[in-house]
Design an enzyme around this catalytic site. Sequence first.
Site, PDB file in Angstrom:
ATOM      1  N   HIS A 126      12.434  49.679 -13.401  1.00 39.17           N
ATOM      2  CA  HIS A 126      11.104  49.846 -13.615  1.00 39.17           C
ATOM      3  C   HIS A 126      10.864  51.088 -12.824  1.00 39.17           C
ATOM      4  O   HIS A 126       9.415  51.718 -13.034  1.00 39.17           O
ATOM      5  CB  HIS A 126      10.036  48.550 -12.700  1.00 39.17           C
ATOM      6  CG  HIS A 126      10.332  47.344 -14.015  1.00 39.17           C
ATOM      7  ND1 HIS A 126       9.802  47.126 -14.948  1.00 39.17           N
ATOM      8  CD2 HIS A 126       9.856  46.352 -13.346  1.00 39.17           C
ATOM      9  CE1 HIS A 126      10.180  46.116 -14.982  1.00 39.17           C
ATOM     10  NE2 HIS A 126      10.354  45.585 -14.015  1.00 39.17           N
ATOM     11  N   ASP A 163      17.247  41.259 -18.358  1.00 42.35           N
ATOM     12  CA  ASP A 163      16.267  41.261 -17.660  1.00 42.35           C
ATOM     13  C   ASP A 163      15.214  40.171 -18.259  1.00 42.35           C
ATOM     14  O   ASP A 163      14.921  40.847 -19.534  1.00 42.35           O
ATOM     15  CB  ASP A 163      16.032  42.367 -16.390  1.00 42.35           C
ATOM     16  CG  ASP A 163      15.026  42.026 -15.360  1.00 42.35           C
ATOM     17  OD1 ASP A 163      15.042  41.634 -13.866  1.00 42.35           O
ATOM     18  OD2 ASP A 163      13.533  41.609 -15.241  1.00 42.35           O
ATOM     19  N   HIS A 165      11.823  41.243 -17.627  1.00 41.05           N
ATOM     20  CA  HIS A 165      11.096  42.275 -18.079  1.00 41.05           C
ATOM     21  C   HIS A 165      11.519  42.946 -18.662  1.00 41.05           C
ATOM     22  O   HIS A 165      12.848  43.527 -18.170  1.00 41.05           O
ATOM     23  CB  HIS A 165      10.319  42.824 -15.685  1.00 41.05           C
ATOM     24  CG  HIS A 165       9.834  41.318 -15.334  1.00 41.05           C
ATOM     25  ND1 HIS A 165      11.197  41.050 -14.434  1.00 41.05           N
ATOM     26  CD2 HIS A 165       8.554  41.829 -16.146  1.00 41.05           C
ATOM     27  CE1 HIS A 165       9.703  39.473 -13.671  1.00 41.05           C
ATOM     28  NE2 HIS A 165       8.603  39.596 -14.622  1.00 41.05           N
ATOM     29  N   ASP A 247      16.288  36.739 -13.856  1.00 40.94           N
ATOM     30  CA  ASP A 247      14.750  35.977 -14.125  1.00 40.94           C
ATOM     31  C   ASP A 247      14.273  35.571 -15.487  1.00 40.94           C
ATOM     32  O   ASP A 247      13.463  34.845 -15.259  1.00 40.94           O
ATOM     33  CB  ASP A 247      13.804  37.028 -13.366  1.00 40.94           C
ATOM     34  CG  ASP A 247      13.732  38.398 -13.929  1.00 40.94           C
ATOM     35  OD1 ASP A 247      14.888  38.489 -15.030  1.00 40.94           O
ATOM     36  OD2 ASP A 247      13.307  39.576 -13.140  1.00 40.94           O
TER      37      ASP A 247
END
Length: 311
Positions: A126, A163, A165, A247
């Site tokens: 991120h 991931d 995200h 995740d």
Amino acid sequence: MSTLLVTHSSFLQHDTGEWHPERADRIRSIERALSHPSFQDLLTVEAPLATPEQIVRCHPRAYFDFLETHQPKTELVPLDDGDTMLSPGSWEAALRSAGAAVYAVDEVMLKRATNAFCLARPPGHHAEIAKAMGFCLFNNAAVAAFHAKAAHGAERVAVVDFDVHHGNGTQAIFWNHADMFYASTHQMPLFPGTGGITERGETENICNAPLRAGDGSDEFREAFESVVLPSLRRFAPDLVIISAGFDAHRSDPLGNLNLTEADYAWVTRKLVDVARERCGGRVVSVLEGGYDLNALGQSAATHVKILLESF
Ligand SMILES: [Zn+2]
């Protein structure tokens, strides 16, 4: 040839606060899972500090200096709305987290290791060009990719991110670099909000395959088989970097996908296969998310097991 585990005790010293899901216990749970005798062939090495020169290939010098000068002496300092924290141990951890990925690239590109897993935090995908975000300070995978190009002459580097995200930072850093490729499966809508299929990069070098809340093994594998893997093969990388977040596991508290350890074994094998076909099996994997401690330990161990068995 071997599989490297690149890690460092400083990763336990990046303190994000008592309530925070991105915590030192994540490292401990993976270490525990990797202490099983079946991992005795893993070669564990200490992550060095990344140099400013290595970091500024992806981030402006002013951003590097900002983080360095804002490292607190005693307290915790929030950088964004409280997601991303700086503690007294964060600066060294951030430099070694990027340094782990750089070191792994060196060893794999110089053929001293077949592949590597960086057991490191803070995570990176991120981290934007000039902004800390979503638990991330430096974009470790992107720093590693640009290092492969600058130090080892890699012409084309791919980052594949599973991931839950979307890796908005990696996408932004790679956006107008035709020699860099970013592919991601992720839940959408979900933080950070990017990752639609229409986001394709200046030269079609970005490949997003969003999944919906509730999706599981079938949808994940279909996204890889029909979208990610064909694009990755077409790109023909000299090195495959994995942004390995765990995740999307069905037990994870931060996402709503339903993957299991078997899916992480499957996707790792698929990525190793492409790396074997295209670039001598060169894979560098860096830890991103994963917040259910038990699922994280088991999933990361499954991922590393496949890397270990791949030569
Ligand atoms: Zn994540």
